[in-house]
Design an enzyme around this catalytic site. Structure first.
Site, PDB file in Angstrom:
ATOM      1  N   TYR A 110      -8.001  25.332 -33.216  1.00 26.71           N
ATOM      2  CA  TYR A 110      -7.055  26.110 -34.008  1.00 26.71           C
ATOM      3  C   TYR A 110      -6.150  25.226 -34.864  1.00 26.71           C
ATOM      4  O   TYR A 110      -5.604  25.678 -35.870  1.00 26.71           O
ATOM      5  CB  TYR A 110      -6.188  26.984 -33.114  1.00 26.71           C
ATOM      6  CG  TYR A 110      -6.921  28.117 -32.424  1.00 26.71           C
ATOM      7  CD1 TYR A 110      -8.223  28.444 -32.754  1.00 26.71           C
ATOM      8  CD2 TYR A 110      -6.301  28.867 -31.438  1.00 26.71           C
ATOM      9  CE1 TYR A 110      -8.897  29.478 -32.123  1.00 26.71           C
ATOM     10  CE2 TYR A 110      -6.955  29.911 -30.797  1.00 26.71           C
ATOM     11  CZ  TYR A 110      -8.264  30.205 -31.145  1.00 26.71           C
ATOM     12  OH  TYR A 110      -8.924  31.236 -30.521  1.00 26.71           O
ATOM     13  N   LYS A 124     -16.732  22.623 -21.384  1.00 30.78           N
ATOM     14  CA  LYS A 124     -18.150  22.672 -21.786  1.00 30.78           C
ATOM     15  C   LYS A 124     -18.630  21.224 -21.918  1.00 30.78           C
ATOM     16  O   LYS A 124     -19.119  20.791 -22.965  1.00 30.78           O
ATOM     17  CB  LYS A 124     -18.302  23.452 -23.102  1.00 30.78           C
ATOM     18  CG  LYS A 124     -19.744  23.836 -23.439  1.00 30.78           C
ATOM     19  CD  LYS A 124     -20.356  24.797 -22.439  1.00 30.78           C
ATOM     20  CE  LYS A 124     -21.770  25.199 -22.893  1.00 30.78           C
ATOM     21  NZ  LYS A 124     -22.497  25.918 -21.835  1.00 30.78           N
ATOM     22  N   ASP A 156     -18.938  29.199 -19.870  1.00 27.80           N
ATOM     23  CA  ASP A 156     -19.822  30.364 -19.805  1.00 27.80           C
ATOM     24  C   ASP A 156     -19.988  30.847 -18.369  1.00 27.80           C
ATOM     25  O   ASP A 156     -20.060  32.055 -18.115  1.00 27.80           O
ATOM     26  CB  ASP A 156     -21.177  30.077 -20.452  1.00 27.80           C
ATOM     27  CG  ASP A 156     -21.736  28.709 -20.120  1.00 27.80           C
ATOM     28  OD1 ASP A 156     -21.003  27.866 -19.565  1.00 27.80           O
ATOM     29  OD2 ASP A 156     -22.920  28.455 -20.430  1.00 27.80           O
ATOM     30  N   ASP A 207      -8.129  31.337 -24.974  1.00 31.24           N
ATOM     31  CA  ASP A 207      -7.884  32.544 -25.763  1.00 31.24           C
ATOM     32  C   ASP A 207      -8.876  33.637 -25.372  1.00 31.24           C
ATOM     33  O   ASP A 207      -8.513  34.799 -25.150  1.00 31.24           O
ATOM     34  CB  ASP A 207      -8.019  32.200 -27.254  1.00 31.24           C
ATOM     35  CG  ASP A 207      -7.470  33.290 -28.156  1.00 31.24           C
ATOM     36  OD1 ASP A 207      -6.990  34.315 -27.641  1.00 31.24           O
ATOM     37  OD2 ASP A 207      -7.519  33.119 -29.385  1.00 31.24           O
ATOM     38  N   ASP A 221      -8.206  37.070 -22.409  1.00 32.00           N
ATOM     39  CA  ASP A 221      -8.388  38.461 -22.832  1.00 32.00           C
ATOM     40  C   ASP A 221      -9.433  39.151 -21.957  1.00 32.00           C
ATOM     41  O   ASP A 221      -9.293  40.333 -21.616  1.00 32.00           O
ATOM     42  CB  ASP A 221      -8.796  38.526 -24.303  1.00 32.00           C
ATOM     43  CG  ASP A 221      -7.599  38.457 -25.237  1.00 32.00           C
ATOM     44  OD1 ASP A 221      -6.477  38.264 -24.735  1.00 32.00           O
ATOM     45  OD2 ASP A 221      -7.785  38.587 -26.454  1.00 32.00           O
TER      46      ASP A 221
END
Length: 352
Positions: free
Chosen positions: A142, A189, A221, A245, A249
């Site tokens: 970001y 990851k 994942d 992020d 959620d």
């Protein structure tokens, strides 16, 4: 105590849910003999409309000088639907996090006994869930270099992390784990990304400083899958900006509504508290939005920023009572009466 709190209502339903949180906080202040000085400030689309900036310098000065910040939500469809917009509300949020040094987003996920069947997940999978994500907030993709090349036909977003950024977030994770069940999961990851390999080796090097903490390392994942299969197998999870992020959620649906989950964004000096939901512009002005996530964020503020645990418990207890008695907005009401946003706030104040 005298508490100086910056009040950033923001956009959409932000002003409505913030109004209820202020009512509840003021009632708590009266009950426990505190004085709250609220200092309103503009941010998001409201700030763009007023001064052309989503996080004006005046707002920053108010936040810097406050003891804590209570924040609503930002975002507006006129920017979401315009990919060529040069100034966006979300830029204000990123700028605020960076300038205030809010590098750690603390997002708890837990279930409410009276609402456990509201979750899309089976009761037996989610009962007892009580986990906390620590998401790194001021680094990663970001904030990396981004742009276009090849006459606009190719786009890029660079993901960059420094060891120091990882260490300071991981330190908070280890410290939080020590106050809970002493379990910490580092989400990355590392089989693909070099930044994730830096995360993993940095956290591994810190393990010796916290010998009582049991540390696990999982790919993002796999965590995404396990969150909906066995969420109560996790306690404290640390991860980078983008992964956090998305995962937080996902985790929010465990409780049954995004309108229930609070969060904090903290740094070395400053503290900001906000609901995890967005600005929900479709509901703005209708007095139907769920204010409980914002009110529970205020409870986090009392407990963490001001070390006022009794005040925080008073808020959490009255919220649980409202849920048990069905004093809820339409997102939770089902076939029963739906209360207005303001009615929920009034009920909480009355029963404090």
């Amino acid at each position: 105590m005298k508490l100086n709190i910056a009040l950033l209502a923001g956009d959409g339903i932000g002003p409505e849910v913030i109004e209820q949180a202020v009512k509840v906080c003021d009632a708590v202040a009266v009950k426990f003999n505190h004085e709250i000085n609220w200092i309103p400030a503009l941010t998001g689309a409201a700030a763009i409309d007023a001064v052309g900036e989503p996080y004006p310098d005046e707002t920053h000065e108010i936040c810097v000088n406050a003891d804590a910040v209570l924040f609503g939500a930002i975002g507006h469809p006129k920017y979401d639907n315009n990919p060529s917009a040069k100034v966006r509300p979300e830029q204000g949020l990123l700028k605020m996090r960076k300038k205030l040094g809010l590098f750690a987003n603390v997002r708890p996920t837990f279930t409410f006994p009276s609402l456990i069947d509201n979750s899309p997940l089976k009761r037996e999978r989610i009962e007892g869930t009580d986990l906390v994500f620590l998401r790194e907030l001021t680094g990663g993709i970001y904030f990396g270099e981004k742009g276009r090349k090849d006459n606009g036909e190719t786009a890029f977003d660079n993901c960059v992390y420094t060891r120091v950024e990882v260490q300071r977030l991981a330190k908070k994770g280890f410290e939080l784990a020590m106050t809970r069940t002493k379990k910490l999961c580092c989400v990355d990851k590392a089989n693909v990304l070099e930044t994730s390999r830096l995360w993993r080796e940095t956290v591994q090097a810190m393990e010796k400083d916290y010998p009582e903490v049991e540390v696990s390392y999982e790919f993002v994942d796999a965590v995404a899958m396990r969150l909906v299969q066995w969420p109560n197998s996790y306690d404290v999870l640390i991860t980078e900006n983008l992964f956090g992020d998305i995962l937080t959620d996902e985790a929010s649906v465990i409780s049954g509504s995004m309108g229930l989950m609070p969060s904090a964004s903290v740094g070395e000096k400053h503290y900001l508290y906000e609901p995890i939901h967005g600005s929900y512009p479709q509901a703005a002005g209708k007095d139907i939005a769920n204010p409980l996530a914002t009110i529970l964020s205020a409870a986090m503020m009392f407990e963490d920023a001001f070390s006022l645990k009794e005040e925080a418990e008073a808020i959490k207890n009255v919220v649980n009572k409202s849920l048990a008695k069905g004093v809820v907005t339409e997102d939770l009401s089902g076939n029963t009466k739906a209360y207005k946003t303001s009615e929920v706030g009034d009920w909480l104040v009355q029963h404090l």
